[in-house]
Write a protein that holds these residues in place. Structure first.
Motif, PDB file in Angstrom:
ATOM      1  N   ASN A  39       0.846  -1.181   0.000  1.00 21.31           N
ATOM      2  CA  ASN A  39       0.000   0.000   0.000  1.00 21.31           C
ATOM      3  C   ASN A  39       0.886   1.236   0.000  1.00 21.31           C
ATOM      4  N   PHE A  40       0.441   2.285  -0.669  1.00 24.39           N
ATOM      5  CA  PHE A  40       1.173   3.548  -0.707  1.00 24.39           C
ATOM      6  C   PHE A  40       0.554   4.507   0.312  1.00 24.39           C
ATOM      7  N   PHE A  41       1.332   4.873   1.298  1.00 24.44           N
ATOM      8  CA  PHE A  41       0.875   5.788   2.345  1.00 24.44           C
ATOM      9  C   PHE A  41       0.999   7.222   1.835  1.00 24.44           C
ATOM     10  N   THR A  42      -0.077   8.000   1.961  1.00 29.07           N
ATOM     11  CA  THR A  42      -0.060   9.370   1.458  1.00 29.07           C
ATOM     12  C   THR A  42      -0.470  10.389   2.517  1.00 29.07           C
ATOM     13  N   GLY A  43      -0.484   9.971   3.785  1.00 31.71           N
ATOM     14  CA  GLY A  43      -0.871  10.888   4.849  1.00 31.71           C
ATOM     15  C   GLY A  43       0.282  11.762   5.307  1.00 31.71           C
ATOM     16  N   GLU A  44       0.014  12.536   6.350  1.00 30.51           N
ATOM     17  CA  GLU A  44       1.060  13.343   6.960  1.00 30.51           C
ATOM     18  C   GLU A  44       2.092  12.441   7.610  1.00 30.51           C
ATOM     19  N   ASP A  45       3.354  12.781   7.463  1.00 31.32           N
ATOM     20  CA  ASP A  45       4.436  11.966   8.018  1.00 31.32           C
ATOM     21  C   ASP A  45       4.324  11.910   9.538  1.00 31.32           C
ATOM     22  N   PRO A  46       4.200  10.711  10.133  1.00 31.97           N
ATOM     23  CA  PRO A  46       4.115  10.603  11.590  1.00 31.97           C
ATOM     24  C   PRO A  46       5.353  11.118  12.321  1.00 31.97           C
ATOM     25  N   THR A  47       6.488  11.226  11.603  1.00 31.18           N
ATOM     26  CA  THR A  47       7.720  11.721  12.224  1.00 31.18           C
ATOM     27  C   THR A  47       7.958  13.194  11.904  1.00 31.18           C
ATOM     28  N   HIS A  48       6.920  13.855  11.406  1.00 32.22           N
ATOM     29  CA  HIS A  48       6.921  15.307  11.182  1.00 32.22           C
ATOM     30  C   HIS A  48       7.976  15.754  10.167  1.00 32.22           C
ATOM     31  N   GLY A  49       8.230  14.900   9.186  1.00 32.13           N
ATOM     32  CA  GLY A  49       9.210  15.236   8.170  1.00 32.13           C
ATOM     33  C   GLY A  49       8.685  16.238   7.156  1.00 32.13           C
ATOM     34  N   GLY A  83       7.583  21.538  -2.557  1.00 29.86           N
ATOM     35  CA  GLY A  83       6.373  22.302  -2.305  1.00 29.86           C
ATOM     36  C   GLY A  83       6.229  22.623  -0.824  1.00 29.86           C
ATOM     37  N   SER A  84       5.114  23.204  -0.469  1.00 34.92           N
ATOM     38  CA  SER A  84       4.904  23.634   0.914  1.00 34.92           C
ATOM     39  C   SER A  84       4.837  22.464   1.884  1.00 34.92           C
ATOM     40  N   ARG A  85       4.397  21.316   1.392  1.00 32.49           N
ATOM     41  CA  ARG A  85       4.307  20.142   2.250  1.00 32.49           C
ATOM     42  C   ARG A  85       5.665  19.456   2.416  1.00 32.49           C
ATOM     43  N   GLY A  86       6.522  19.605   1.429  1.00 29.30           N
ATOM     44  CA  GLY A  86       7.836  18.994   1.484  1.00 29.30           C
ATOM     45  C   GLY A  86       8.214  18.369   0.159  1.00 29.30           C
ATOM     46  N   ARG A  87       9.369  17.718   0.137  1.00 28.77           N
ATOM     47  CA  ARG A  87       9.860  17.093  -1.090  1.00 28.77           C
ATOM     48  C   ARG A  87       9.080  15.809  -1.358  1.00 28.77           C
ATOM     49  N   ARG A  88       8.752  15.582  -2.627  1.00 27.75           N
ATOM     50  CA  ARG A  88       7.979  14.393  -2.985  1.00 27.75           C
ATOM     51  C   ARG A  88       8.804  13.124  -2.814  1.00 27.75           C
ATOM     52  N   SER A  89       8.149  12.108  -2.239  1.00 22.71           N
ATOM     53  CA  SER A  89       8.790  10.836  -1.944  1.00 22.71           C
ATOM     54  C   SER A  89       7.695   9.777  -1.869  1.00 22.71           C
ATOM     55  N   VAL A  90       8.091   8.537  -1.583  1.00 17.12           N
ATOM     56  CA  VAL A  90       7.122   7.454  -1.418  1.00 17.12           C
ATOM     57  C   VAL A  90       7.355   6.734  -0.107  1.00 17.12           C
ATOM     58  N   ARG A  91       6.259   6.208   0.433  1.00 20.08           N
ATOM     59  CA  ARG A  91       6.316   5.336   1.602  1.00 20.08           C
ATOM     60  C   ARG A  91       5.437   4.131   1.292  1.00 20.08           C
ATOM     61  N   LEU A  92       6.052   2.944   1.250  1.00 24.28           N
ATOM     62  CA  LEU A  92       5.362   1.702   0.928  1.00 24.28           C
ATOM     63  C   LEU A  92       5.226   0.852   2.182  1.00 24.28           C
ATOM     64  N   GLU A  93       4.026   0.273   2.382  1.00 25.41           N
ATOM     65  CA  GLU A  93       3.753  -0.580   3.543  1.00 25.41           C
ATOM     66  C   GLU A  93       3.176  -1.902   3.044  1.00 25.41           C
ATOM     67  N   SER A  94       3.809  -3.021   3.390  1.00 22.79           N
ATOM     68  CA  SER A  94       3.406  -4.314   2.845  1.00 22.79           C
ATOM     69  C   SER A  94       1.979  -4.673   3.256  1.00 22.79           C
ATOM     70  N   LYS A  95       1.262  -5.310   2.316  1.00 25.94           N
ATOM     71  CA  LYS A  95      -0.093  -5.776   2.609  1.00 25.94           C
ATOM     72  C   LYS A  95      -0.069  -6.974   3.552  1.00 25.94           C
ATOM     73  N   ASN A  96       0.913  -7.840   3.401  1.00 28.00           N
ATOM     74  CA  ASN A  96       1.073  -8.973   4.320  1.00 28.00           C
ATOM     75  C   ASN A  96       1.773  -8.521   5.592  1.00 28.00           C
ATOM     76  N   THR A  97       1.443  -9.189   6.682  1.00 27.94           N
ATOM     77  CA  THR A  97       2.130  -8.958   7.947  1.00 27.94           C
ATOM     78  C   THR A  97       2.738 -10.269   8.423  1.00 27.94           C
ATOM     79  N   TYR A  98       3.716 -10.158   9.340  1.00 27.02           N
ATOM     80  CA  TYR A  98       4.503 -11.323   9.741  1.00 27.02           C
ATOM     81  C   TYR A  98       4.680 -11.356  11.254  1.00 27.02           C
ATOM     82  N   THR A 268      12.130   9.988   4.181  1.00 24.16           N
ATOM     83  CA  THR A 268      11.588  11.266   4.620  1.00 24.16           C
ATOM     84  C   THR A 268      12.736  12.260   4.759  1.00 24.16           C
ATOM     85  N   PHE A 269      12.396  13.477   5.138  1.00 23.62           N
ATOM     86  CA  PHE A 269      13.388  14.554   5.222  1.00 23.62           C
ATOM     87  C   PHE A 269      13.190  15.327   6.527  1.00 23.62           C
ATOM     88  N   CYS A 270      14.301  15.691   7.125  1.00 26.12           N
ATOM     89  CA  CYS A 270      14.291  16.544   8.330  1.00 26.12           C
ATOM     90  C   CYS A 270      13.488  15.862   9.429  1.00 26.12           C
TER      91      CYS A 270
END
Length: 316
Positions: A39-49, A83-98, A268-270
């Motif tokens: 899954n592609f996460f598109t929310g606000e960075d939990p680490t405030h990046g 942009g104002s939100r920050g530099r564009r990047s991706v965060r991928l989270e696996s659909k399967n869990t272990y 992420t950044f910063c």
């Protein structure tokens, strides 16, 4: 932050079984087959990046992900001012869990030792953080040269020193442990300068293997050229020698502290770490603060990408 996932449970296995040779169950492959398993996460960075995590379609259109030969590429925008939100990047989270098992990632390249960046390959429990646990397998910030391997948990989890080649930085995995910085967790820093960033990439990459058992979590690093004993259909950690990090001993019920781990890639950044230490080391001379540097210097991030040969998960 919850992602619907399909659990692959490896419960009911003895420690002896878990240390025996493993058999492949989940080969993430490459190309669309790889990206379909995340899954592609598109929310606000939990680490405030200072980061703008974009969708799969946006990332593909902007050239932030794709294939290079048979390798999976994931990077950041190194062409445009942020942009104002920050530099564009991706965060991928696996659909399967272990729950238990062996995670083996073969990388040709990881994000380099670049000021302003905070890349990680890690695992996160599906329970509300930190109650499902967090395992940071590859992590660093700015111009770091050594990999940081860290666990983050709820109260009641400590580890012992010894049985690994890295340097123990903190031994209490609880995110609010007294006598440690907030969210320090229990951390082990690699001693091999080729374990992260620029040094890792200069060798053509290498392999990280993470063994999750009911008795602890161990992480091995194999620089390029030493990886043959890790690859194959039946890898056996018992034959690999001393790991770079071993989270065990102390007082920790790993069964209750770690559950439903999904695998995550991000850059992420910063934010809470890279931004907070901007004034330490050589990055401070680049700009007055981390966000300004990331905003105005896109070409600085040409080396901020993952290039994955393979990602495989084995049950016990």
């Amino acid at each position: 932050m919850h992602i619907r996932s399909t659990p692959i449970l490896f419960a009911g296995l003895s420690s002896q079984q878990l240390m025996a040779a493993y058999v492949l169950i989940d080969d993430y492959g490459h190309g669309n087959g790889f990206f379909n398993k995340f899954n592609f996460f598109t929310g606000e960075d939990p680490t405030h990046g200072f980061v703008d995590y974009v969708s799969r379609n946006v990332a593909q259109g902007a050239g932030l992900l794709g294939e290079r030969g048979d390798r999976v590429y994931m990077g950041v925008d190194y062409t445009n001012p942020a942009g104002s939100r920050g530099r564009r990047s991706v965060r991928l989270e696996s659909k399967n869990t272990y729950e238990h098992g062996l995670v083996v990632i073969d990388l040709a390249h990881m994000p380099g030792s670049v000021c302003g960046t905070w890349p990680a390959f890690w695992a996160l429990g599906t329970a509300d953080w930190p109650f499902g646990g967090e395992i940071d397998i590859i992590e660093g910030v700015n111009d770091n040269s050594f990999n940081h391997m860290i666990l983050h948990t709820s109260d009641g989890c400590t580890i012992n020193d010894g049985g690994f080649t890295g340097n123990l930085r903190t031994s209490n995995c609880y995110i609010y442990a007294p006598g440690q910085n907030a969210n320090a967790g229990c951390g082990i820093e690699a001693t091999n300068p080729d374990s992260y960033g620029r040094g890792f990439n200069s060798l053509g990459g290498g392999i990280y293997a993470t063994d999750l058992t009911s008795n602890g979590i161990s992480i091995w690093f194999f620089p390029r050229g030493s990886e043959l004993r890790v690859l194959g259909d039946n890898p056996n950690p018992a034959n690999w020698g001393t790991p770079a990090a071993k989270f065990a001993g102390g007082s920790c019920d790993f069964e209750s502290k770690f559950n439903g781990q999904r695998l995550i890639f991000d850059i992420t950044f910063c934010g809470d770490w890279a931004g907070s230490v901007w004034g330490i080391g050589g990055c401070a001379s680049r700009a007055g603060n981390c966000n300004d540097f990331v905003q105005d210097n896109p070409s600085a991030f040409t080396e901020s990408y993952w290039l994955i040969n393979s990602l495989k998960v084995y049950p016990g």
